[in-house]
Design a protein around this motif. Structure first.
Motif, mmCIF file in Angstrom:
data_model
loop_
_atom_site.group_PDB
_atom_site.id
_atom_site.type_symbol
_atom_site.label_atom_id
_atom_site.label_comp_id
_atom_site.label_asym_id
_atom_site.label_seq_id
_atom_site.Cartn_x
_atom_site.Cartn_y
_atom_site.Cartn_z
ATOM 1 N N SER A 321 -2.341 2.067 -14.722
ATOM 2 C CA SER A 321 -1.683 1.395 -13.963
ATOM 3 C C SER A 321 -0.811 2.148 -12.799
ATOM 4 O O SER A 321 -0.223 1.722 -11.770
ATOM 5 C CB SER A 321 -0.657 0.671 -14.834
ATOM 6 O OG SER A 321 0.284 1.441 -15.634
ATOM 7 N N SER A 322 -0.595 3.412 -13.187
ATOM 8 C CA SER A 322 0.247 4.390 -12.283
ATOM 9 C C SER A 322 -0.675 4.539 -10.987
ATOM 10 O O SER A 322 -0.174 4.561 -9.920
ATOM 11 C CB SER A 322 0.396 5.704 -12.842
ATOM 12 O OG SER A 322 1.487 5.658 -13.746
ATOM 13 N N ARG A 323 -1.910 4.853 -11.379
ATOM 14 C CA ARG A 323 -3.099 5.100 -10.296
ATOM 15 C C ARG A 323 -3.007 3.766 -9.315
ATOM 16 O O ARG A 323 -3.042 3.997 -8.166
ATOM 17 C CB ARG A 323 -4.139 5.324 -10.804
ATOM 18 C CG ARG A 323 -5.400 5.731 -9.854
ATOM 19 C CD ARG A 323 -6.611 6.461 -10.390
ATOM 20 N NE ARG A 323 -7.135 5.208 -11.086
ATOM 21 C CZ ARG A 323 -8.017 5.320 -12.298
ATOM 22 N NH1 ARG A 323 -8.671 6.708 -12.426
ATOM 23 N NH2 ARG A 323 -8.693 4.667 -12.980
ATOM 24 N N ALA A 324 -3.218 2.727 -9.785
ATOM 25 C CA ALA A 324 -3.295 1.437 -9.089
ATOM 26 C C ALA A 324 -1.916 1.130 -8.246
ATOM 27 O O ALA A 324 -2.011 0.718 -7.108
ATOM 28 C CB ALA A 324 -3.308 0.313 -10.113
ATOM 29 N N LYS A 325 -0.828 1.476 -9.020
ATOM 30 C CA LYS A 325 0.510 1.278 -8.348
ATOM 31 C C LYS A 325 0.671 2.118 -7.162
ATOM 32 O O LYS A 325 1.087 1.508 -6.099
ATOM 33 C CB LYS A 325 1.541 1.431 -9.172
ATOM 34 C CG LYS A 325 2.833 0.777 -8.810
ATOM 35 C CD LYS A 325 3.754 1.767 -7.967
ATOM 36 C CE LYS A 325 5.010 1.178 -7.390
ATOM 37 N NZ LYS A 325 5.769 1.868 -6.470
ATOM 38 N N VAL A 326 0.036 3.123 -7.188
ATOM 39 C CA VAL A 326 0.379 4.312 -5.775
ATOM 40 C C VAL A 326 -0.700 3.646 -4.978
ATOM 41 O O VAL A 326 -0.498 3.667 -3.767
ATOM 42 C CB VAL A 326 0.002 5.670 -6.332
ATOM 43 C CG1 VAL A 326 -0.028 6.375 -5.038
ATOM 44 C CG2 VAL A 326 1.013 6.202 -7.282
ATOM 45 N N VAL A 327 -1.975 3.527 -5.233
ATOM 46 C CA VAL A 327 -2.965 3.235 -4.187
ATOM 47 C C VAL A 327 -2.745 1.967 -3.570
ATOM 48 O O VAL A 327 -2.873 1.649 -2.554
ATOM 49 C CB VAL A 327 -4.368 3.140 -5.157
ATOM 50 C CG1 VAL A 327 -5.326 2.409 -4.233
ATOM 51 C CG2 VAL A 327 -4.765 4.330 -5.482
ATOM 52 N N CYS A 328 -2.359 0.858 -4.592
ATOM 53 C CA CYS A 328 -1.987 -0.401 -3.867
ATOM 54 C C CYS A 328 -0.865 -0.611 -3.017
ATOM 55 O O CYS A 328 -0.886 -1.068 -1.806
ATOM 56 C CB CYS A 328 -1.921 -1.597 -4.727
ATOM 57 S SG CYS A 328 -3.194 -1.845 -5.892
ATOM 58 N N ARG A 365 6.891 0.883 -2.223
ATOM 59 C CA ARG A 365 6.508 2.479 -2.821
ATOM 60 C C ARG A 365 7.501 2.944 -3.610
ATOM 61 O O ARG A 365 7.202 4.251 -3.956
ATOM 62 C CB ARG A 365 6.125 2.985 -1.540
ATOM 63 C CG ARG A 365 4.938 2.705 -0.958
ATOM 64 C CD ARG A 365 4.787 3.052 0.564
ATOM 65 N NE ARG A 365 4.995 4.388 0.895
ATOM 66 C CZ ARG A 365 5.174 4.949 2.050
ATOM 67 N NH1 ARG A 365 5.438 4.279 3.179
ATOM 68 N NH2 ARG A 365 5.524 6.148 2.212
ATOM 69 N N ILE A 366 8.525 2.311 -3.900
ATOM 70 C CA ILE A 366 9.635 2.924 -4.669
ATOM 71 C C ILE A 366 9.800 1.980 -5.912
ATOM 72 O O ILE A 366 10.151 2.751 -6.930
ATOM 73 C CB ILE A 366 11.073 2.716 -3.816
ATOM 74 C CG1 ILE A 366 10.802 3.673 -2.523
ATOM 75 C CG2 ILE A 366 12.211 3.230 -4.593
ATOM 76 C CD1 ILE A 366 12.146 3.679 -1.464
ATOM 77 N N PRO A 370 8.743 5.637 -7.515
ATOM 78 C CA PRO A 370 8.040 6.044 -6.369
ATOM 79 C C PRO A 370 6.488 6.493 -6.622
ATOM 80 O O PRO A 370 6.245 7.252 -7.644
ATOM 81 C CB PRO A 370 9.142 7.283 -6.027
ATOM 82 C CG PRO A 370 10.267 6.915 -7.095
ATOM 83 C CD PRO A 370 10.093 6.226 -7.931
ATOM 84 N N SER A 371 5.885 6.671 -5.700
ATOM 85 C CA SER A 371 4.630 7.142 -5.620
ATOM 86 C C SER A 371 4.729 8.480 -6.171
ATOM 87 O O SER A 371 3.717 9.039 -6.791
ATOM 88 C CB SER A 371 4.147 7.134 -4.214
ATOM 89 O OG SER A 371 3.839 5.664 -3.862
ATOM 90 N N GLU A 372 5.574 9.358 -5.734
ATOM 91 C CA GLU A 372 5.670 10.719 -6.010
ATOM 92 C C GLU A 372 5.630 11.122 -7.398
ATOM 93 O O GLU A 372 5.135 11.803 -7.857
ATOM 94 C CB GLU A 372 6.751 11.429 -5.391
ATOM 95 C CG GLU A 372 6.620 11.575 -3.842
ATOM 96 C CD GLU A 372 6.710 10.319 -3.208
ATOM 97 O OE1 GLU A 372 6.498 9.978 -1.817
ATOM 98 O OE2 GLU A 372 7.639 9.392 -3.761
#
Length: 395
Positions: A321-328, A365-366, A370-372
């Motif tokens: 879900s972290s990966r999907a959140k950043v990618v999406c 993105r926040i 946040p993505s970071e």
């Protein structure tokens, strides 16, 4: 993997698409852009229409009055709802209520569900989730939680300040995350009409799609009975993960609908608009943007569907879900940004919905990390998995 939706979900997807086109998008022009989301009157109208269409709160359990959608089914339906910024409000699947409904279903007692959850599933009430705090309190790092809860007999006294609390203005109840005297965290439930809860202000924000906007809340020795503890004392951080992993993914679903809407608008424009003797779409630079949009939309959708499938298998899905959140969040943002570029002057005015989508989406993105922070978390897990694999190979 079989990517074909079951017939009943495909039908629900199409029914949602028609509902958004016929019942929701026409109401976009009646909205006043106050910056604090749809008005209570507009929300009531939207909810009434979704209720009449049999689409209200579809993710809630059938026991509570919803449709009991799986995560994969939510991916299909939520994307369609997100095609209009009013769609999630209409279906009662907007943030933070969608995540709160999921959490309450998982953790709340039967009495708490009847008091707070059932009216919310019926679309009669709204909620907010109070975790984020001003510095030096909790933000992307929840371990910095500063709001305190002190036991006083059969009650707890909660004190502290929260901000960026989505939906605070007009919410009927709140889930409060507070630090205990032993340093652990606990979630508490409270009605919002308590004098000890002060809405200091609604914050001016770039987005304007969330009912109730984003507020600053102050808790002045709020008394909460032990019966209104959500779940078990000291397990607040664990419950936050129960809420956040699926909630990250539903954000991706809803915003995918908005990105698709922007792309459809831009595609229609560049097919018709002439420049230098031919339609804009026939110019290579514009054509490449269309192709890049399609790739980003499909990439986002595949990440969503895969993570949703894992959750449906009973996996925790925290890494995915972290990966999907950043990618999406980044792919969908690129789509909308390109659409602004393709529309030219119209992209930076309210002549089309794209500027509104652009302004609403930047915060994605926040929100929910946040993505970071997600990249940092993923890197730690990747190193841990590699070290564990290496240790096993040498055992």
């Amino acid at each position: 993997m079989n990517f074909q939706l079951p017939p009943e979900i495909a039908e629900l997807q199409q029914r949602t698409r028609r509902f958004i086109a016929e019942q929701v998008i026409p109401l976009e022009t009646s909205e006043t852009h106050s910056g604090h989301g749809p008005s209570p009157e507009l929300r009531a109208e939207l909810v009434a229409r979704a209720r009449a269409a049999g689409l209200l709160t579809p993710h809630a359990s059938k026991e509570m009055g919803g449709l009991g959608l799986s995560h994969v089914a939510k991916a299909a339906v939520f994307e369609e709802a997100g095609y209009s910024w009013l769609g999630p409000t209409a279906l009662n699947i907007h943030a933070p209520d969608e995540g709160n409904i999921h959490l309450m279903e998982e953790v709340a007692t039967p009495a708490q569900k009847e008091r707070w959850l059932r009216p919310q599933v019926e679309g009669r009430t709204r909620s907010c989730f109070a975790m984020t705090e001003p510095s030096p309190g909790a933000g992307a790092d929840p371990s910095m939680l500063a709001t305190t809860a002190v036991r006083d007999g059969d009650e707890y006294l909660i004190s502290g300040t929260k901000w960026f609390i989505t939906g605070a203005e007009g919410a009927d109840y709140v889930i409060i995350m507070a630090r205990m005297e032993d340093g652990s965290a606990t979630m508490f439930l409270s009605d919002m009409d308590r004098p000890e809860i002060v809405l200091e202000r609604s914050m001016d924000a770039m987005d304007a799609c969330f009912a109730g906007g984003h507020g600053v809340l102050r808790f002045n020795n709020l008394r909460v009975p032990a019966s209104d503890v959500l779940g078990e004392v000291g397990k607040g951080f664990r419950y936050a993960q129960v809420r956040l992993a699926p909630a990250r993914l539903t954000h991706c679903m809803r915003w995918l609908g908005q990105a698709r809407r922007a792309h459809d608008i831009a595609l229609d424009y560049v097919r018709k608009r002439q420049a230098f003797g031919k339609p804009l779409a026939e110019h290579e630079g514009v054509g490449f943007m269309l192709a890049d949009n399609d790739m980003d939309l499909q990439t986002a959708r595949l990440h969503i569907w895969h993570t949703a499938w894992l959750l449906d298998q009973g996996e925790k899905g925290n890494f995915e879900s972290s990966r999907a959140k950043v990618v999406c969040s980044e792919a969908e943002w690129r789509v909308v940004d390109r659409c602004v570029q393709m529309l030219g002057g119209q992209g930076v005015t309210m002549e089309t919905p794209v500027m509104r989508i652009f302004m609403d989406m930047r915060a994605f993105r926040i929100y929910d990390g946040p993505s970071e922070v997600h990249r940092w978390s993923m890197a730690r897990k990747l190193v841990h998995m590699a070290e564990k694999a290496a240790a096993g190979a040498h055992a």
